[in-house]
Design an enzyme around this catalytic site. Structure first.
Site, PDB file in Angstrom:
ATOM      1  N   GLY A 132      -1.118   4.702  -3.128  1.00  5.43           N
ATOM      2  CA  GLY A 132      -0.004   4.143  -3.888  1.00  5.43           C
ATOM      3  C   GLY A 132      -0.464   3.407  -5.127  1.00  5.43           C
ATOM      4  CG  ASP A 133      -2.580   0.072  -5.698  1.00  8.61           C
ATOM      5  OD1 ASP A 133      -1.822  -0.378  -6.567  1.00  8.61           O
ATOM      6  OD2 ASP A 133      -2.772  -0.491  -4.611  1.00  8.61           O
ATOM      7  CB  THR A 134      -6.069   5.656  -6.223  1.00  4.94           C
ATOM      8  OG1 THR A 134      -5.497   6.262  -5.055  1.00  4.94           O
ATOM      9  CG2 THR A 134      -6.934   4.483  -5.793  1.00  4.94           C
ATOM     10  N   GLY A 187      -5.641   3.617  -0.504  1.00  2.00           N
ATOM     11  CA  GLY A 187      -4.592   3.043  -1.340  1.00  2.00           C
ATOM     12  C   GLY A 187      -4.050   4.000  -2.377  1.00  2.00           C
TER      13      GLY A 187
END
Length: 409
Positions: free
Chosen positions: A181-183, A179
């Site tokens: 796009g989050d981390t 992920g």
């Protein structure tokens, strides 16, 4: 196994009020907690939604949380508060007034509707560093036309340009596995928060720290910006190759894939000799990176003539330590590799409800004098409510009343 201990680390003494959920926000606050900050995770009465997300251990009958929540909420304390109630909001306001940092990842406007906007909070806590991570940022920093759009990892990967240059061919944009796009936004927010904290030490004034998930992903894809600006070209997926460097990518082995990255001609010379092609080290048609990029397929064919008939282990015996090289690992191979044992990157923690400890990823940032650590598992919902409220000055009978009336859990 790692259990509760007094926080130490470079950020010991900082108090963080964590109003985040899902992945981006919790990943950011966990980094702060790993390095000693006292992170108080303020949850709704039903808890962070990821508590019910698996996987769960086979013998876990409690199911207080699964692997997802455990992996990004270690080293934190949990208090459950009903923010729909005025008394619940007053509790949160009191915690924030005595904190250094607050982090939230609600949609823009939620905290304002709760009466807890940054501008309100700084009136009573001017040193407060207020961090946010949202899909398209906060209007304070520039109002995006998508400001009210919800976003997850897959959205920021798509709109930030990452998918557009990832995939097996130009027509198949592909999501990156983890992920990111989050981390990646979480890491950017952590940097911004610590920069703001440093400024507080100099001026006594906090500030608002805003990270848009899409912005952070675009920043990590910086190459596509200058490529388009300098040349007018629009980069597209190129499989496991690199548009500017050769060899630089993945190559077939007998039992999987390996990565080889020769970003300099000196490394290419060593690689050519190692794979039994010393002629390609001196041939003008392959001796420079520019020449190899022009003849990329010939270079790949020469390398794979060596790699496809050997296992990853056999290739490592020849190339390891000579050129930038690494086998493409499965998680099972990561668990067996001595590097991750030596670096304490697979850490054992208690899993409530299970008789068997579990492993989560360790702390990657190594500090020599004030090392971070995994000190405790992720918290049960409201596990620390009583101790947090006691420390905030609430009497035991008041805490019991709040719990009995459903204001806290």
């Amino acid at each position: 196994m790692h259990t509760q201990a007094k926080p130490t680390g470079a950020l010991a003494g900082l108090r963080v009020i964590d109003l985040t959920q899902m992945l981006a926000g919790p990943f950011c606050t966990q980094i702060l907690a790993d390095h000693g900050a006292d992170v108080i995770k303020v949850e709704a009465m039903t808890g962070d939604g990821t508590r019910v997300t698996g996987p769960f251990c086979a013998d876990d009958t409690l199911r207080a949380f699964g692997g997802y929540f455990q992996s990004v909420n270690r080293n934190k304390r949990s208090i459950a508060v009903d923010l729909k109630a005025g008394e619940g909001r007053a509790i949160l306001r009191g915690l924030i007034d005595n904190a250094d940092i607050v982090v939230e990842n609600f949609r823009a406007g939620v905290m304002e509707r709760l009466g807890l906007a940054y501008e309100t909070l700084r009136e009573t806590n001017p040193r407060l560093v207020y961090g946010t991570v949202r899909g398209f940022g906060d209007p304070r920093s520039g109002e995006s036309p998508y400001a009210q759009w919800p976003a997850y990892d897959v959205v920021s990967q798509a709109m930030g340009g990452m998918m557009g240059i990832t995939g097996p061919d130009r027509d198949t944009p592909t999501k990156i596995g983890p992920g990111v796009g989050d981390t990646i936004p979480a890491l950017m927010l952590c940097i911004g928060i610590l920069a703001a904290v440093n400024r507080v030490h100099e001026t006594g004034q906090g500030q608002f720290v805003d990270v848009a998930m899409t912005d952070a992903v675009l920043a990590m894809c910086e190459r596509i910006v200058y490529q388009t600006s300098y040349t007018g070209d629009v980069p597209a997926p190129e499989g496991n190759r690199h548009p500017l460097l050769c060899p630089f990518g993945l190559f077939r082995a007998r039992d999987g894939r390996v990565s080889i990255a020769c970003a300099t001609d000196a490394f290419w010379e060593k690689l050519a000799i190692a794979i039994g092609r010393p002629d390609m080290a001196t041939d003008a048609a392959f001796a420079t990176n520019a020449a190899r990029v022009e003849r990329q397929q010939q270079v790949i064919d020469a390398i794979e003539a060596f790699t496809t008939v050997r296992t990853k282990e056999e290739i490592a015996a020849v190339l390891g330590g000579k050129v930038p090289f690494g086998p493409v690992y499965t998680s099972a191979e990561i668990f067996e590799d001595p590097h991750y044992q030596a670096r304490e990157m697979l850490v054992e923690v208690e899993q409530p409800g299970s008789a068997t400890p579990v492993k989560i990823a360790g702390v990657p940032i190594k500090l020599s004098e004030t090392p971070g650590a995994v000190r405790q598992r992720a918290p049960l919902l409201g596990e620390h409510t009583r101790e947090i409220l006691q420390a905030a000055g609430y009497a035991m009978h008041d805490i019991d009343r709040l719990r009995n009336s459903g204001i806290v859990r």
